[in-house]
Design an enzyme around this catalytic site. Structure first.
Site, PDB file in Angstrom:
ATOM      1  CG  PHE A 164      -0.288   0.391   2.514  1.00 17.79           C
ATOM      2  CD1 PHE A 164      -0.079   1.731   2.826  1.00 17.79           C
ATOM      3  CD2 PHE A 164       0.156  -0.571   3.415  1.00 17.79           C
ATOM      4  CE1 PHE A 164       0.545   2.099   4.020  1.00 17.79           C
ATOM      5  CE2 PHE A 164       0.784  -0.217   4.601  1.00 17.79           C
ATOM      6  CZ  PHE A 164       0.982   1.132   4.898  1.00 17.79           C
ATOM      7  CE  LYS A 188      -3.173  -8.320  -4.484  1.00 21.92           C
ATOM      8  NZ  LYS A 188      -3.557  -7.302  -3.448  1.00 21.92           N
ATOM      9  CD  GLU A 191      -5.570  -5.808   0.172  1.00 19.24           C
ATOM     10  OE1 GLU A 191      -4.609  -5.653  -0.605  1.00 19.24           O
ATOM     11  OE2 GLU A 191      -5.541  -6.586   1.153  1.00 19.24           O
ATOM     12  CB  SER A 241       4.726  -7.420   5.595  1.00 17.49           C
ATOM     13  OG  SER A 241       3.796  -8.401   5.212  1.00 17.49           O
ATOM     14  CB  CYS A 296      10.271  -0.501   2.724  1.00 16.24           C
ATOM     15  SG  CYS A 296      10.977   0.094   1.206  1.00 16.24           S
ATOM     16  CD  GLU A 395       8.320  -3.000   8.248  1.00 20.85           C
ATOM     17  OE1 GLU A 395       7.622  -4.011   8.054  1.00 20.85           O
ATOM     18  OE2 GLU A 395       8.838  -2.354   7.326  1.00 20.85           O
TER      19      GLU A 395
HETATM   20  P1  NAD Z   1       1.491  -6.648   3.004  1.00 23.29           P
HETATM   21  O1  NAD Z   1       2.515  -7.704   3.043  1.00 23.29           O
HETATM   22  O2  NAD Z   1       0.380  -6.683   3.994  1.00 23.29           O
HETATM   23  O3  NAD Z   1       0.761  -6.655   1.559  1.00 23.29           O
HETATM   24  C1  NAD Z   1       1.508  -6.678   0.362  1.00 23.29           C
HETATM   25  C2  NAD Z   1       0.677  -7.392  -0.700  1.00 23.29           C
HETATM   26  O4  NAD Z   1       0.434  -8.727  -0.267  1.00 23.29           O
HETATM   27  C3  NAD Z   1      -0.686  -6.746  -0.951  1.00 23.29           C
HETATM   28  O5  NAD Z   1      -0.929  -6.726  -2.344  1.00 23.29           O
HETATM   29  C4  NAD Z   1      -1.649  -7.656  -0.213  1.00 23.29           C
HETATM   30  O6  NAD Z   1      -2.911  -7.719  -0.834  1.00 23.29           O
HETATM   31  C5  NAD Z   1      -0.963  -9.008  -0.250  1.00 23.29           C
HETATM   32  N1  NAD Z   1      -1.252  -9.832   0.932  1.00 23.29           N
HETATM   33  C6  NAD Z   1      -1.521  -9.382   2.191  1.00 23.29           C
HETATM   34  N2  NAD Z   1      -1.732 -10.430   3.007  1.00 23.29           N
HETATM   35  C7  NAD Z   1      -1.599 -11.542   2.275  1.00 23.29           C
HETATM   36  C8  NAD Z   1      -1.691 -12.941   2.577  1.00 23.29           C
HETATM   37  N3  NAD Z   1      -1.973 -13.387   3.789  1.00 23.29           N
HETATM   38  N4  NAD Z   1      -1.462 -13.820   1.573  1.00 23.29           N
HETATM   39  C9  NAD Z   1      -1.176 -13.388   0.329  1.00 23.29           C
HETATM   40  N5  NAD Z   1      -1.089 -12.083  -0.006  1.00 23.29           N
HETATM   41  C10 NAD Z   1      -1.292 -11.168   0.948  1.00 23.29           C
HETATM   42  O7  NAD Z   1       2.245  -5.252   3.030  1.00 23.29           O
HETATM   43  P2  NAD Z   1       1.629  -3.797   3.145  1.00 23.29           P
HETATM   44  O8  NAD Z   1       1.087  -3.614   4.523  1.00 23.29           O
HETATM   45  O9  NAD Z   1       0.748  -3.505   1.974  1.00 23.29           O
HETATM   46  O10 NAD Z   1       2.944  -2.912   2.942  1.00 23.29           O
HETATM   47  C11 NAD Z   1       3.815  -2.589   3.990  1.00 23.29           C
HETATM   48  C12 NAD Z   1       4.967  -3.552   4.071  1.00 23.29           C
HETATM   49  O11 NAD Z   1       5.656  -3.564   2.823  1.00 23.29           O
HETATM   50  C13 NAD Z   1       6.009  -3.156   5.096  1.00 23.29           C
HETATM   51  O12 NAD Z   1       6.445  -4.311   5.747  1.00 23.29           O
HETATM   52  C14 NAD Z   1       7.128  -2.553   4.265  1.00 23.29           C
HETATM   53  O13 NAD Z   1       8.419  -2.611   4.838  1.00 23.29           O
HETATM   54  C15 NAD Z   1       7.062  -3.401   3.053  1.00 23.29           C
HETATM   55  N6  NAD Z   1       7.687  -2.748   1.912  1.00 23.29           N
HETATM   56  C16 NAD Z   1       8.899  -3.202   1.526  1.00 23.29           C
HETATM   57  C17 NAD Z   1       9.540  -2.590   0.474  1.00 23.29           C
HETATM   58  C18 NAD Z   1      10.881  -3.066   0.013  1.00 23.29           C
HETATM   59  O14 NAD Z   1      11.321  -2.600  -0.996  1.00 23.29           O
HETATM   60  N7  NAD Z   1      11.542  -3.971   0.709  1.00 23.29           N
HETATM   61  C19 NAD Z   1       8.947  -1.510  -0.187  1.00 23.29           C
HETATM   62  C20 NAD Z   1       7.703  -1.081   0.231  1.00 23.29           C
HETATM   63  C21 NAD Z   1       7.073  -1.710   1.289  1.00 23.29           C
END
Ligand code: NAD
Length: 510
Positions: A164, A188, A191, A241, A296, A395
């Protein structure tokens, strides 16, 4: 064309906007019966409802991408470059529209949203050089009459699953190199803020990207797992994450896909006693609270070495009352709300948790948060944080900056290297020799020397170490091109009676 965000009050009075999929060059309303809310975090109201894809709908998008692949792959590099220049021009022309969408759904302030789009455009610009990037090697006369050359070819259908916090830039990290290399794509997006992706799809169509080459499907775990298990998808890029990154890597690779899965972070900023403390304090406030800490690459833990601590904490404390928290659409806001109410409450809970664990709450962001229904939290500073505390280990992903104090440089480096994450790190010092030693010593993928958010420029690649990346290749830049292509080596000989004979021995190169 997708509507661009309006002022919150006007939006509140409107019907909920429905956000549909984008398959084969057209908007496609979801039929699964499942959907999710999209909010304006500054107002704390729901503004939209996004369709969640079923397994069948994912299959439809993959099929569209698969059907489009042979023709897209065959498009000449000069024509692809022309299309990419047009994409660049259109995204540039609409950068403010995209930024407004980001502010409306994510909450980040408009200037920050414009910065996100600008960094995404840099990746598109890099991809305009695809003829140069795909150049292979050529060896003439490797053996008598035999030439050898290497080429890189696209993989097929690639998928991207994005978080997000960068709803426009992170997808650009993926689709731009993937498409320029000749792949087709299924995105994808998160959401929580999905509109920017659909808006991008419309721009790509306008730029001349053929139908089916770029598709967007919305959804949650159902959609993600369908992507990971789909036999028609060749590669998956994920950013999000760490627990989900691990799941995506393990499931995707066990289904035969190439996967790069970027995870979470806990980024340290080390401040040595010889550092320019004002510069370090400015950097800590910018990198700790920019985008409400939902980056991140945000600095979340300051490591003050020797006697740097008191002066540093004092300098940061002095700056905090001046940070203007408010609706990101307002020109003077410097920090917006968090993405959802649940996330804001979770972040806020770390303030009491920190105090209970023994940290000192220097500034409590709950006291300075703007009133109303928006998902706001002010800036929080915790001092005397220890590595065993949850506020250190987790985090938090919000405007909560911790300070831990150590006696020596070695202790500071040990903390960073023992941390399970390894995304970004920064050191603030005037000593070039120590900074050079630090870049040698530290087990982290992206290092800043007097630079707090060392996000690499588009012609280098972005990626962390340890639990911040699962897979071998970093994202965008040269490693992005490598990820979205595979190598082939051709050994060739043209009919030449002078060198033709029967020889049953193993080919030798003389
Ligand atoms: P998230 O992991 O909750 O979601 C990321 C994606 O995974 C979304 O599209 C979501 O729909 C999907 N998702 C969520 N739960 C899922 C599940 N149980 N099974 C399958 N798919 C699932 O992350 P977020 O809250 O949207 O974003 C924040 C996180 O992203 C933080 O941990 C941040 O550090 C990380 N991030 C990392 C980088 C990097 O470059 N390393 C960059 C940006 C964000």
């Amino acid at each position: 064309m997708t509507e661009v965000a309006e002022a919150p009050d006007a939006r509140r009075a409107q019907e909920l906007k429905r956000i549909a999929h984008w398959i084969n060059g057209a908007s496609v309303a979801g039929e699964s019966g499942r959907s999710g809310p999209v909010y304006n975090p500054a107002a704390g109201v729901q503004t939209g409802e996004v369709d969640f894809a079923s397994v069948e709908e994912i299959d439809r998008a993959v099929q569209a991408a698969k059907d489009a692949f042979p023709a897209w792959r065959a498009v000449s590099l000069s024509r692809k470059t022309e299309i990419f220049f047009r994409i660049r021009a259109l995204v540039d022309e609409h950068r403010e529209d995209i930024a407004k969408i980001l502010t409306a759904e994510h909450g980040k302030v408009l200037s920050d949203a414009l910065g996100e789009v600008a960094r995404g455009i840099e990746v598109i610009e890099f991809c305009c050089g695809i003829p140069e990037l795909l150049k292979g090697g050529f060896t003439e006369q490797a053996s008598t009459g035999i030439d050898v050359y290497s080429i890189r070819q696209p993989l097929g259908v690639c998928a991207g699953i994005t978080p997000f916090n960068f709803p426009a830039m992170v997808p650009m990290w993926m689709w731009a190199p993937a498409l320029s290399c000749g792949n087709t794509f299924v995105l994808k997006p998160s959401e929580k803020d999905p509109t920017a992706s659909v808006y991008t799809a419309e721009l790509l169509k306008e730029a001349g990207v053929p139908d089916g080459v770029f598709n967007v499907v919305h959804g949650d775990k159902v959609a993600v797992d369908a992507i990971l298990e789909h036999p028609g998808i060749d590669a998956v890029s994920f950013v999000g994450s760490t627990p989900i990154a691990r799941h995506v890597y393990e499931t995707g690779t066990s289904h035969g896909k190439r996967v790069q899965a970027l995870g979470g972070a806990k980024n340290h900023m080390i401040v040595l006693p010889d550092a320019d403390i004002d510069m370090a304090a400015d950097a800590a406030v910018s990198a700790g609270y920019g985008s409400a800490g939902e980056r991140c690459m945000a600095v979340s833990m300051l490591v003050a070495v020797g006697d740097a601590g008191d002066e540093l904490v004092g300098a940061i404390k002095e700056r905090l009352p001046k940070v203007k928290v408010g609706d990101g659409m307002e020109a003077d806001s410097e920090m917006g709300p968090l993405v959802t109410r649940e996330h804001r409450d979770k972040v806020a809970s770390y303030i009491d948790k920190g105090r209970d664990e023994g940290a000192t709450v220097v500034t409590d962001g709950r006291e300075s948060a703007p009133g109303g229904e928006g998902f706001f939290l002010g800036v929080t500073l915790l001092d005397d944080v220890k590595p065993e505390m949850d506020v250190y280990k987790d985090e938090i992903f919000g405007p909560v900056l911790g300070v831990t104090r150590v006696s020596t440089y070695d202790e500071a480096v040990r903390l960073v290297n023992e941390n399970p994450y390894g995304n970004g790190v920064a050191i603030f010092t005037r000593d070039g020799g120590v900074a050079r030693q630090f870049q040698f010593d530290v087990n982290v993928g992206m290092v800043g020397i007097n630079v707090p958010i060392p996000v690499p420029v588009a012609y280098y690649s972005f990626g962390g170490w340890k639990n911040s990346l699962f897979g071998d290749l970093h994202i965008y830049g040269p490693e992005g091109i490598q990820f979205y292509t595979r190598g082939k080596v051709v050994t060739s000989r043209w009919p030449d009676p002078a060198t033709s004979k029967v020889d049953l021995g193993f080919p030798q190169t003389r």
